[in-house]
Design an enzyme around this catalytic site. Structure first.
Site, mmCIF file in Angstrom:
data_model
loop_
_atom_site.group_PDB
_atom_site.id
_atom_site.type_symbol
_atom_site.label_atom_id
_atom_site.label_comp_id
_atom_site.label_asym_id
_atom_site.label_seq_id
_atom_site.Cartn_x
_atom_site.Cartn_y
_atom_site.Cartn_z
ATOM 1 N N GLY A 33 0.826 -1.205 0.000
ATOM 2 C CA GLY A 33 0.000 0.000 0.000
ATOM 3 C C GLY A 33 0.852 1.243 0.000
ATOM 4 N N ASN A 34 0.221 2.366 0.277
ATOM 5 C CA ASN A 34 0.957 3.631 0.336
ATOM 6 C C ASN A 34 0.302 4.536 1.373
ATOM 7 O OD1 ASN A 34 -1.056 5.476 -1.081
ATOM 8 N ND2 ASN A 34 -0.788 3.870 -2.626
ATOM 9 N N ARG A 35 0.913 5.701 1.595
ATOM 10 C CA ARG A 35 0.500 6.570 2.700
ATOM 11 C C ARG A 35 -0.623 7.538 2.362
ATOM 12 N NH1 ARG A 35 4.089 6.237 6.842
ATOM 13 N NH2 ARG A 35 6.192 5.488 6.371
#
Ligand code: CTP
Ligand code: CA
Length: 229
Positions: A33-35
């Protein structure tokens, strides 16, 4: 800003916006995933609705955000799901905004069962590229449809954030590119944003440091006049 203080310059305009970060499964409980929090995409959706637009918001993973009033929300998980949803809603949209942080890669295989720990090191995770949804939406664009992309860039020795943004605008072929400077705690997981709005016609508008709602208003100030209604 109070909704009644805003212009109604998006009345009759259908806007499709993606927001949040996609998640690419490794197994039923793990993902890449990512932020991205989704806040900028949600702010764009909220302001567009306040200015009279019909808004469809396609949200990948986000922070715990309230659905903006009057906005139709569809939830997705992976980049592939976001791709399908955006192609569908873009067919009827006058303006398409890709504010989502789309995973560039996904694991080649997603295990059906939770991957178990053993007494040796795991195999490396093989990745494959995801489709570039923004580039596809540009290629599929209807006459008069406006496509807005986002770019989060960090400066480095070779090229500054604005140079990267100009190159990305050309490469993607969209009408507008919102360029955010990231790193040093900027843009991700914070309330404020700063950057530039680049137009395919060469215009470059600085987006002043301010709230994501303010940045959203500045984007719509620029984009609304070119939106067909
Ligand atoms: N984007 C997309 N599909 C992808 C990757 C990105 O539609 N698979 C969109 C994003 O939503 C954003 C724009 O493309 O509007 C730019 O994303 P960015 O990650 O900055 O660009 P990339 O082309 O992926 O290049 P890189 O990550 O190498 O900078
Ligand atoms: Ca990327």
């Amino acid at each position: 800003e109070r909704p009644d203080a805003l212009p109604r310059d998006l009345e009759g305009v259908h806007v499709a916006i993606s927001a949040g970060g996609t998640r690419e499964p490794l197994d039923p409980v793990r993902f890449l995933g990512n932020r991205s929090s989704g806040r900028q995409g949600y702010a764009l959706a909220r302001v567009a609705a306040q200015r009279g637009a019909r808004v469809t918001l396609v949200a990948a993973h986000t922070a715990d955000l309230a659905t903006p009033a009057g906005v139709e929300l569809e939830r997705v998980g992976t980049a592939a799901e976001l791709r399908d949803a955006m192609h569908f809603v873009a067919k009827a949209a006058d303006v398409v905004v890709m504010a989502a942080a789309v995973a560039d890669f996904r694991p080649v295989d997603s295990a059906e069962h939770k991957i178990k720990k053993t007494d040796r090191d795991p195999d490396p995770v093989a990745l494959t590229r995801n489709a570039d949804i923004l580039a596809e939406l540009v290629a599929a664009r209807r006459p008069g449809q406006v496509v807005v992309g986002f770019a989060a860039e960090t400066g480095d020795g070779e090229s500054d954030v604005l140079e990267y943004g100009r190159a990305k605008l050309k490469r993607k072929g969209c009408d507008w590119l919102v360029v955010n400077a990231v790193g040093d705690g900027r843009a991700f997981e914070v309330e404020d944003n700063a950057g530039w709005l680049l137009s395919a016609d060469g215009a470059e508008t600085p987006l002043p440091h301010g709230s994501k709602a303010r940045l959203a208003s500045a984007v719509w100030d620029a984009v609304a006049p070119s939106a067909r209604r």
